[in-house]
Write an enzyme that holds these catalytic residues in place. Structure first.
Site, PDB file in Angstrom:
ATOM      1  CG  ASN A 166     -47.726  -5.148   6.725  1.00 10.79           C
ATOM      2  OD1 ASN A 166     -46.917  -5.002   7.611  1.00 10.79           O
ATOM      3  ND2 ASN A 166     -48.474  -4.162   6.303  1.00 10.79           N
ATOM      4  CG  ASP A 167     -48.947  -3.308   2.908  1.00 16.47           C
ATOM      5  OD1 ASP A 167     -49.465  -4.254   3.501  1.00 16.47           O
ATOM      6  OD2 ASP A 167     -49.381  -2.149   2.964  1.00 16.47           O
TER       7      ASP A 167
ATOM      8  CD1 TRP B  86     -48.816  -4.380  10.522  1.00 16.35           C
ATOM      9  CD2 TRP B  86     -49.489  -3.242  12.314  1.00 16.35           C
ATOM     10  NE1 TRP B  86     -48.922  -3.049  10.156  1.00 16.35           N
ATOM     11  CE2 TRP B  86     -49.334  -2.330  11.245  1.00 16.35           C
ATOM     12  CE3 TRP B  86     -49.895  -2.747  13.551  1.00 16.35           C
ATOM     13  CZ2 TRP B  86     -49.573  -0.966  11.375  1.00 16.35           C
ATOM     14  CZ3 TRP B  86     -50.133  -1.389  13.687  1.00 16.35           C
ATOM     15  CH2 TRP B  86     -49.981  -0.512  12.603  1.00 16.35           C
TER      16      TRP B  86
ATOM     17  CG  PHE C 173     -48.211   3.191   7.794  1.00 16.40           C
ATOM     18  CD1 PHE C 173     -47.466   2.715   8.861  1.00 16.40           C
ATOM     19  CD2 PHE C 173     -49.593   3.230   7.941  1.00 16.40           C
ATOM     20  CE1 PHE C 173     -48.075   2.274  10.038  1.00 16.40           C
ATOM     21  CE2 PHE C 173     -50.215   2.802   9.101  1.00 16.40           C
ATOM     22  CZ  PHE C 173     -49.459   2.320  10.153  1.00 16.40           C
ATOM     23  CB  SER C 174     -47.639   1.027   2.169  1.00 19.72           C
ATOM     24  OG  SER C 174     -47.500  -0.229   2.769  1.00 19.72           O
TER      25      SER C 174
ATOM     26  NE  ARG D  49     -53.842   2.877   5.680  1.00 21.17           N
ATOM     27  CZ  ARG D  49     -54.937   2.990   6.405  1.00 21.17           C
ATOM     28  NH1 ARG D  49     -55.191   4.119   7.056  1.00 21.17           N
ATOM     29  NH2 ARG D  49     -55.790   1.980   6.500  1.00 21.17           N
TER      30      ARG D  49
ATOM     31  CD  GLU E 203     -55.557  -0.762   4.378  1.00 20.68           C
ATOM     32  OE1 GLU E 203     -54.961  -0.303   5.359  1.00 20.68           O
ATOM     33  OE2 GLU E 203     -55.820  -1.972   4.247  1.00 20.68           O
TER      34      GLU E 203
HETATM   35  C1  FRU Z   1     -52.164  -2.367   4.223  1.00 17.29           C
HETATM   36  C2  FRU Z   1     -51.712  -1.318   5.233  1.00 17.29           C
HETATM   37  C3  FRU Z   1     -51.467   0.004   4.571  1.00 17.29           C
HETATM   38  C4  FRU Z   1     -50.492   0.654   5.512  1.00 17.29           C
HETATM   39  C5  FRU Z   1     -49.665  -0.521   5.969  1.00 17.29           C
HETATM   40  C6  FRU Z   1     -49.199  -0.415   7.386  1.00 17.29           C
HETATM   41  O1  FRU Z   1     -51.894  -3.658   4.630  1.00 17.29           O
HETATM   42  O2  FRU Z   1     -52.670  -1.206   6.260  1.00 17.29           O
HETATM   43  O3  FRU Z   1     -52.632   0.777   4.355  1.00 17.29           O
HETATM   44  O4  FRU Z   1     -49.696   1.628   4.890  1.00 17.29           O
HETATM   45  O5  FRU Z   1     -50.469  -1.667   5.819  1.00 17.29           O
HETATM   46  O6  FRU Z   1     -48.358  -1.479   7.713  1.00 17.29           O
END
Ligand code: FRU
Length: 483
Positions: A49-50, A74, A110-111, A168, A233
């Site tokens: 993802n991100d 995920w 996480f990100s 976050r 986010e």
């Molecule tokens: C956005 C998010 C972030 C988080 C990450 C977790 O897509 O939900 O807020 O850090 O993905 O994978």
């Protein structure tokens, strides 16, 4: 199309034989999938993802990203890593960060973002559960080895007195002799917010105040705080020209505000949506030429069971250059260097299309292609119709609805009187990135395979396709593993 596909699949085994390794069953499966992009960055397999911490360092571009090594869904977030010399061709690197058992990121890394602190590459990122902010550094010129700070977390809890929906995704920048951090957050029943922190050393952080806040959508039927807009986010905050830009992701889209930033306060002037389609969690970096480059996560629009079965999910958008237009709105365009991936242009003549008519274009290889089309000031709906065997879909502009559509996804789009419609479209398997008149961006997903015919059509009024250019696009790897 099928001959091209067979050709690529053939290369898989040649590459594998040269490397002395037989492709794994998963690699073989991936190399046969029509839906899998060939000129976008995505992990060799599994879920991403991100984008995290895109960075130009010692002559190389580094992209880190949210990655699940355990499958195409995920979970168990790690930081994947890839490097590039040109922002286009990528080489996969070992995972940069994994959860540390017993540590503040035991349930997921996480990100976050990267900065260079007195010469030392440093990550600020979120550990879960609970959500806390952590630091990691690297002394490795290749950025393959990362050391997590022994006294993590560097921010252990949200500011006192704020009941937050989340805490976050740090974005950090330097101002004079201080570091600043924008952090994603929000308040239940109220709306999203970005918190502003300050630090002399990336370790001691002081909360200042909200950098910006916005209301949730009171009509939202979403069941989660990100869906309703009660949580923002992945903030990013950076200067362009004499303005600043704030990006956040919520309600499945990336939003921007452009405004003035002074004395630790942000005063927005304009706002908008970065991309109306399958696009989320965008982040930016400065490239070797000083351009502000935008990256985003291309999300899936098929059921989880289908991407689990496919063995991969998610892709990185093509690199886009950010700029402000005359009215101080944020605009993004694909980097011009993408032209290096073009195969020989296929000539397409301008054509007049009668109302209700469809004119096939003499193009091939459209599953991996770039289109530049111009329709002279359309009076009624015009568009491109892709007709794979089982799933025709349209990329259409409808002036009466002031809308551009890509399959099931749509974006508001209006033209000034007499203005031509300019469509710049990249198609890469199931991914479609669409740029309209350098001001509307829409990322589409279409999964059903089949031999394409592509036609332009007009509904309700005659139309004039006044310019058309088409190129098949060469893959960035020989085996669909994007490395
Ligand atoms: C956005 C998010 C972030 C988080 C990450 C977790 O897509 O939900 O807020 O850090 O993905 O994978």
């Amino acid at each position: 199309m099928s001959s091209r596909r067979t050709f690529l699949t053939g290369l898989t085994s040649v590459a594998a034989i040269r490397a002395g390794t037989a492709p794994t069953p998963l690699q073989q499966k991936l190399s046969h999938q029509w839906q899998r992009p060939q000129f976008h960055l995505l992990p060799a397999a599994n879920w991403m993802n991100d984008p995290n911490a895109p960075l130009y360092y010692r002559g190389l571009y580094h992209m880190f990203y949210q990655y699940n090594p355990n499958g195409a869904f995920w979970g168990t977030m790690h930081w994947g890593h890839a490097t590039s010399k040109d922002l286009i061709h990528w080489k996969h690197q070992p995972v940069a960060m994994a959860p540390t058992p017993g540590g503040p990121d035991k349930d997921g890394v996480f990100s976050g973002c990267a900065v260079i602190n007195n010469g030392t590459p440093s990550f600020l990122y979120t550990g879960v559960n609970p959500e806390t902010q952590c630091l990691a550094t690297s002394l490795d010129p290749q950025l393959n080895h990362w050391e997590k700070y022994s006294h993590n977390p560097v921010i252990a809890a949200p500011p006192a007195g704020l009941a937050l929906t989340g805490f976050r995704d740090p974005a950090v920048w330097r101002e004079r002799d201080q570091w600043y951090m924008a952090l994603g957050a929000g308040r239940k029943g109220i709306g999203g917010m970005v918190l502003l922190y300050k630090s002399p050393d990336l370790i001691q952080w002081t909360y200042l105040h909200p950098l910006f806040e916005g209301p949730m959508d009171p009509q939202s039927k979403a069941k989660d705080v990100v869906g309703t807009g009660e949580m923002w986010e992945c903030p990013d905050f950076f200067p362009i020209g004499n303005r600043h830009v704030l990006l956040i992701s919520t309600k499945r889209l990336v939003y921007y505000w452009v405004g003035k930033y002074q004395d630790e306060r942000f005063i927005p002037e304009t706002e908008g949506v970065v991309d109306y389609g399958a696009y989320y969690a965008a982040r930016t970096m400065i490239d070797a030429k000083g351009r502000r480059i935008l990256w985003g996560w291309i999300t899936e629009k098929r059921p989880v069971a289908e991407h689990k079965e496919a063995g991969w999910a998610g892709a990185m958008s093509l690199p886009r250059v950010l700029a402000l237009n005359a009215s101080h709105h944020l605009v993004s365009t694909p980097i011009p260097e993408l032209a290096t991936l073009r195969d020989d242009a296929v000539p397409v003549k301008p054509v007049r299309v009668a109302a209700g008519q469809e004119v096939p274009l003499p193009v091939y290889g459209t599953e991996s292609a770039e289109f530049l089309l111009e329709f002279a000031a359309p009076q009624a709906e015009v568009g491109l119709r892709f007709s794979p065997a089982r799933n025709p879909f349209e990329v259409a502009f409808d002036p009466s609805r002031q809308q551009i559509r890509c399959g099931k996804l749509q974006a508001p789009c209006s033209l000034a009187p007499g203005e031509s419609l300019r469509i710049h479209l990249f198609r890469d398997g199931s991914v479609i990135e669409l740029f309209v008149n350098d001001r509307v961006t829409l990322t589409g997903r279409e999964y059903l395979p089949g031999l394409d015919t592509v036609a332009v059509y007009a509904k309700g009024a005659p139309a004039h396709l006044s310019k058309a250019q088409f190129w098949p696009i060469n893959p960035i790897s020989s085996d669909r593993l994007t490395t």
